[in-house]
Design a protein around this motif. Structure first.
Motif, PDB file in Angstrom:
ATOM      1  N   THR A  97       0.845  -1.185   0.000  1.00 35.83           N
ATOM      2  CA  THR A  97       0.000   0.000   0.000  1.00 35.83           C
ATOM      3  C   THR A  97       0.888   1.245   0.000  1.00 35.83           C
ATOM      4  OG1 THR A  97      -0.090   0.094   2.403  1.00 35.83           O
ATOM      5  CG2 THR A  97      -1.803  -1.205   1.293  1.00 35.83           C
ATOM      6  N   GLU A  98       0.294   2.395  -0.286  1.00 34.78           N
ATOM      7  CA  GLU A  98       1.075   3.644  -0.338  1.00 34.78           C
ATOM      8  C   GLU A  98       1.765   3.959   0.988  1.00 34.78           C
ATOM      9  OE1 GLU A  98      -0.104   7.131  -2.308  1.00 34.78           O
ATOM     10  OE2 GLU A  98      -1.083   6.063  -3.943  1.00 34.78           O
ATOM     11  N   GLU A 100       2.860   1.888   3.209  1.00 36.17           N
ATOM     12  CA  GLU A 100       3.974   0.943   3.354  1.00 36.17           C
ATOM     13  C   GLU A 100       5.138   1.344   2.450  1.00 36.17           C
ATOM     14  OE1 GLU A 100       1.575  -3.186   4.388  1.00 36.17           O
ATOM     15  OE2 GLU A 100       1.719  -2.541   2.310  1.00 36.17           O
TER      16      GLU A 100
END
Length: 149
Positions: A97-98, A100
């Motif tokens: 995800t962004e 992460e």
């Protein structure tokens, strides 16, 4: 089980289920992998990393095509492209995800001790190699720009 073997099994399943969309997508993947294997001229199979790169390229091509079709007001052509991309994505590792990705990039920037847009190339190289197969290059680039500016 290698990716090629998984693809072959899924092709057989798609044939049995008469799922033409999945069959078309999987045949495109098989073709791309065979082309990559014969391109090198070697007798050995391509590595798993190269297979993942091929899958990512195929998904990106289909998404780009769908975006063009939507821009040309042709949703009838965009839908199959997006559906094929979804079939191919099943064989890719889970994408980060962004937040992460942002955490990984921030850690790289901190470890290198750089700042400013002049260091973008260096950070992009490190981030791309660390996040290979787990994140899209465009997303990584956007996050690196945001954190360096």
């Amino acid at each position: 089980m290698s990716l090629s073997a998984k693809i072959m099994d899924e092709i057989k399943n798609a044939m049995r289920a008469k799922d033409t969309l999945a069959l078309e997508s999987l045949r495109a993947v098989k073709s791309a992998i065979l082309l990559a294997e014969t391109e090198t001229g070697s007798k050995e199979a391509i590595s798993e990393e190269e297979e993942i790169k091929i899958l990512q390229r195929l998904v990106k091509q289909r998404r780009d095509s769908a975006a063009i079709y939507v821009g040309q007001n042709r949703p009838d052509l965009a839908e199959p492209e997006l559906a094929q991309a979804a079939v191919i994505e099943k064989f890719l590792p889970a994408q980060l995800t962004e937040p992460e990705i942002e955490a990984v990039v921030a850690k790289i920037i901190a470890s290198e001790g750089v700042s400013g847009m002049a260091a973008m190339g260096k950070i992009m190289g490190l981030a791309s190699s660390e996040l290979a197969g787990k994140a899209d290059g465009k997303t990584i680039s956007t996050i690196v720009k945001k954190l360096l500016s």
